[in-house]
Design a protein around this motif. Structure first.
Motif, PDB file in Angstrom:
ATOM      1  N   ASP A  56       0.830  -1.202   0.000  1.00 51.81           N
ATOM      2  CA  ASP A  56       0.000   0.000   0.000  1.00 51.81           C
ATOM      3  C   ASP A  56       0.867   1.256   0.000  1.00 51.81           C
ATOM      4  O   ASP A  56       0.533   2.256  -0.639  1.00 51.81           O
ATOM      5  N   ALA A  57       1.975   1.220   0.727  1.00 51.66           N
ATOM      6  CA  ALA A  57       2.896   2.360   0.746  1.00 51.66           C
ATOM      7  C   ALA A  57       3.500   2.575  -0.638  1.00 51.66           C
ATOM      8  O   ALA A  57       3.635   3.717  -1.098  1.00 51.66           O
ATOM      9  N   ARG A  58       3.841   1.493  -1.311  1.00 55.31           N
ATOM     10  CA  ARG A  58       4.384   1.582  -2.678  1.00 55.31           C
ATOM     11  C   ARG A  58       3.340   2.204  -3.609  1.00 55.31           C
ATOM     12  O   ARG A  58       3.643   3.067  -4.420  1.00 55.31           O
ATOM     13  N   TYR A  59       2.100   1.747  -3.484  1.00 57.01           N
ATOM     14  CA  TYR A  59       1.005   2.255  -4.309  1.00 57.01           C
ATOM     15  C   TYR A  59       0.794   3.751  -4.071  1.00 57.01           C
ATOM     16  O   TYR A  59       0.659   4.537  -5.016  1.00 57.01           O
ATOM     17  N   LEU A  60       0.780   4.163  -2.806  1.00 56.27           N
ATOM     18  CA  LEU A  60       0.552   5.565  -2.478  1.00 56.27           C
ATOM     19  C   LEU A  60       1.684   6.443  -3.002  1.00 56.27           C
ATOM     20  O   LEU A  60       1.444   7.517  -3.567  1.00 56.27           O
ATOM     21  N   ALA A  61       2.922   5.996  -2.853  1.00 55.09           N
ATOM     22  CA  ALA A  61       4.060   6.765  -3.378  1.00 55.09           C
ATOM     23  C   ALA A  61       3.956   6.914  -4.894  1.00 55.09           C
ATOM     24  O   ALA A  61       4.240   7.985  -5.447  1.00 55.09           O
ATOM     25  N   ALA A  62       3.528   5.850  -5.572  1.00 55.26           N
ATOM     26  CA  ALA A  62       3.376   5.902  -7.030  1.00 55.26           C
ATOM     27  C   ALA A  62       2.278   6.888  -7.424  1.00 55.26           C
ATOM     28  O   ALA A  62       2.433   7.628  -8.413  1.00 55.26           O
ATOM     29  N   GLN A  63       1.185   6.924  -6.678  1.00 49.12           N
ATOM     30  CA  GLN A  63       0.102   7.868  -6.969  1.00 49.12           C
ATOM     31  C   GLN A  63       0.566   9.312  -6.771  1.00 49.12           C
ATOM     32  O   GLN A  63       0.186  10.191  -7.533  1.00 49.12           O
ATOM     33  N   LEU A  64       1.373   9.541  -5.749  1.00 53.37           N
ATOM     34  CA  LEU A  64       1.864  10.895  -5.494  1.00 53.37           C
ATOM     35  C   LEU A  64       2.899  11.313  -6.529  1.00 53.37           C
ATOM     36  O   LEU A  64       2.847  12.426  -7.062  1.00 53.37           O
ATOM     37  N   MET A  65       3.827  10.433  -6.822  1.00 49.52           N
ATOM     38  CA  MET A  65       4.883  10.776  -7.772  1.00 49.52           C
ATOM     39  C   MET A  65       4.350  10.861  -9.197  1.00 49.52           C
ATOM     40  O   MET A  65       4.747  11.728  -9.966  1.00 49.52           O
ATOM     41  N   GLY A  66       3.470   9.950  -9.536  1.00 48.13           N
ATOM     42  CA  GLY A  66       2.923   9.922 -10.892  1.00 48.13           C
ATOM     43  C   GLY A  66       1.740  10.866 -11.009  1.00 48.13           C
ATOM     44  O   GLY A  66       1.891  12.066 -11.176  1.00 48.13           O
ATOM     45  N   ARG A  67       0.569  10.298 -10.886  1.00 46.58           N
ATOM     46  CA  ARG A  67      -0.651  11.096 -10.943  1.00 46.58           C
ATOM     47  C   ARG A  67      -1.768  10.288 -10.319  1.00 46.58           C
ATOM     48  O   ARG A  67      -1.675   9.072 -10.223  1.00 46.58           O
ATOM     49  N   PHE A  68      -2.813  10.993  -9.930  1.00 40.95           N
ATOM     50  CA  PHE A  68      -4.006  10.301  -9.443  1.00 40.95           C
ATOM     51  C   PHE A  68      -5.037  10.343 -10.561  1.00 40.95           C
ATOM     52  O   PHE A  68      -4.993   9.534 -11.464  1.00 40.95           O
ATOM     53  N   GLU A  69      -5.936  11.295 -10.554  1.00 39.09           N
ATOM     54  CA  GLU A  69      -6.938  11.372 -11.620  1.00 39.09           C
ATOM     55  C   GLU A  69      -6.737  12.584 -12.518  1.00 39.09           C
ATOM     56  O   GLU A  69      -7.343  12.661 -13.580  1.00 39.09           O
ATOM     57  N   GLN A  70      -5.904  13.504 -12.102  1.00 36.96           N
ATOM     58  CA  GLN A  70      -5.618  14.695 -12.903  1.00 36.96           C
ATOM     59  C   GLN A  70      -4.136  14.717 -13.253  1.00 36.96           C
ATOM     60  O   GLN A  70      -3.297  14.302 -12.456  1.00 36.96           O
ATOM     61  N   ASP A  71      -3.834  15.253 -14.437  1.00 34.87           N
ATOM     62  CA  ASP A  71      -2.427  15.454 -14.774  1.00 34.87           C
ATOM     63  C   ASP A  71      -1.886  16.589 -13.926  1.00 34.87           C
ATOM     64  O   ASP A  71      -2.536  17.621 -13.745  1.00 34.87           O
ATOM     65  N   ARG A  72      -0.717  16.383 -13.378  1.00 34.03           N
ATOM     66  CA  ARG A  72      -0.046  17.395 -12.571  1.00 34.03           C
ATOM     67  C   ARG A  72       1.421  17.023 -12.523  1.00 34.03           C
ATOM     68  O   ARG A  72       1.796  15.883 -12.801  1.00 34.03           O
ATOM     69  N   PRO A  73       2.267  17.968 -12.146  1.00 35.25           N
ATOM     70  CA  PRO A  73       3.677  17.599 -11.955  1.00 35.25           C
ATOM     71  C   PRO A  73       3.795  16.554 -10.851  1.00 35.25           C
ATOM     72  O   PRO A  73       2.959  16.506  -9.933  1.00 35.25           O
ATOM     73  N   GLY A  74       4.801  15.733 -10.939  1.00 36.01           N
ATOM     74  CA  GLY A  74       5.032  14.730  -9.903  1.00 36.01           C
ATOM     75  C   GLY A  74       5.331  15.377  -8.568  1.00 36.01           C
ATOM     76  O   GLY A  74       5.935  16.451  -8.506  1.00 36.01           O
ATOM     77  N   ILE A 185      -5.222  16.266  -2.093  1.00 36.37           N
ATOM     78  CA  ILE A 185      -3.995  16.972  -2.479  1.00 36.37           C
ATOM     79  C   ILE A 185      -4.182  17.630  -3.840  1.00 36.37           C
ATOM     80  O   ILE A 185      -3.863  18.808  -4.028  1.00 36.37           O
ATOM     81  N   ASP A 186      -4.721  16.885  -4.793  1.00 32.12           N
ATOM     82  CA  ASP A 186      -4.931  17.432  -6.135  1.00 32.12           C
ATOM     83  C   ASP A 186      -5.886  18.620  -6.109  1.00 32.12           C
ATOM     84  O   ASP A 186      -5.665  19.619  -6.788  1.00 32.12           O
ATOM     85  N   VAL A 187      -6.948  18.533  -5.313  1.00 34.17           N
ATOM     86  CA  VAL A 187      -7.900  19.647  -5.225  1.00 34.17           C
ATOM     87  C   VAL A 187      -7.214  20.886  -4.661  1.00 34.17           C
ATOM     88  O   VAL A 187      -7.420  21.998  -5.136  1.00 34.17           O
ATOM     89  N   GLN A 188      -6.358  20.702  -3.658  1.00 29.90           N
ATOM     90  CA  GLN A 188      -5.664  21.838  -3.062  1.00 29.90           C
ATOM     91  C   GLN A 188      -4.641  22.446  -4.024  1.00 29.90           C
ATOM     92  O   GLN A 188      -4.453  23.661  -4.045  1.00 29.90           O
ATOM     93  N   LEU A 189      -3.989  21.600  -4.802  1.00 33.59           N
ATOM     94  CA  LEU A 189      -2.960  22.095  -5.707  1.00 33.59           C
ATOM     95  C   LEU A 189      -3.511  22.571  -7.045  1.00 33.59           C
ATOM     96  O   LEU A 189      -2.989  23.528  -7.635  1.00 33.59           O
ATOM     97  N   LEU A 190      -4.557  21.907  -7.544  1.00 33.92           N
ATOM     98  CA  LEU A 190      -5.030  22.153  -8.905  1.00 33.92           C
ATOM     99  C   LEU A 190      -6.465  22.689  -8.978  1.00 33.92           C
ATOM    100  O   LEU A 190      -6.894  23.121 -10.044  1.00 33.92           O
TER     101      LEU A 190
END
Length: 194
Positions: A56-74, A185-190
């Motif tokens: 789960d930690a690996r998955y969460l790090a990948a979502q943060l570094m990559g993307r969740f549902e919106q394109d954004r910088p890693g 996080i995405d809502v706060q940033l984007l």
């Protein structure tokens, strides 16, 4: 009979999610805010998990570094692997994670630590102490009902505790919490997606 048992798995999981939605919305919101503040200030998120929560930690790090549902910088997120062998060839997960936190962690970074299954509470203080030594705050996702563990956290730390005795239900809730964190996080940033 097997079909009823399978349905029961779905019902039990859904029941837990309904039960904790209100009580966990505040700590998840606080954790998301803490993550955004750390990342926008130049800090990193070190994601680590004990036992199967390592996935789960690996998955969460990948979502943060990559993307969740919106394109954004890693976002600056690292997955720490507790399976790294120590010099003796044996694997002490807590010691391995603590060593990585000591090596990679800096003041202003956050440790996002996951522990879904009961029985590993004794390992958590080792990792928490390493984060303290690096002047890092901690977000702990746990299934533990251990009050001594809660006492080991500082006032600046956040615990998101899934109150269930079955590790499978806790792990399922972790995935939903991960999605909630990434979305917040995405809502706060984007801003909100159209």
């Amino acid at each position: 009979m097997l079909e009823q048992r399978i349905q029961q798995q779905f019902f039990e999981s859904a029941d837990l999610q309904y039960q904790v939605a209100e009580s966990l919305s505040r700590p998840i919101s606080d954790a998301a805010q803490m993550l955004v503040e750390a990342i926008t200030a130049g800090g990193r998120v070190l994601c680590a998990g004990l036992g199967l929560a390592e996935l789960d930690a690996r998955y969460l790090a990948a979502q943060l570094m990559g993307r969740f549902e919106q394109d954004r910088p890693g976002l600056a997120a690292l997955h720490l692997d507790g399976r790294v062998q120590q010099g003796s060839g044996s694997i002490d997960v807590a010691a391995a994670l603590a060593r990585q936190v000591q090596t990679l962690g800096h003041p202003g970074d956050l440790l996002l630590l996951l522990d879904a299954y009961a029985g590993s509470e004794q390992q958590l203080p080792t990792v928490l102490d390493a984060a303290r030594g690096q002047d890092m705050s901690v977000i702990l996702l746990s299934g533990s009902q251990d009050e001594a563990l809660r006492a080991a956290l500082l006032d600046t730390d956040i615990q998101i505790r899934i109150p269930h005795s079955r590790g499978a239900r806790v792990a399922e809730a972790f995935r939903l919490v991960s999605h909630c964190l990434c979305d917040a996080i995405d809502v706060q940033l984007l801003g909100a997606a159209e």
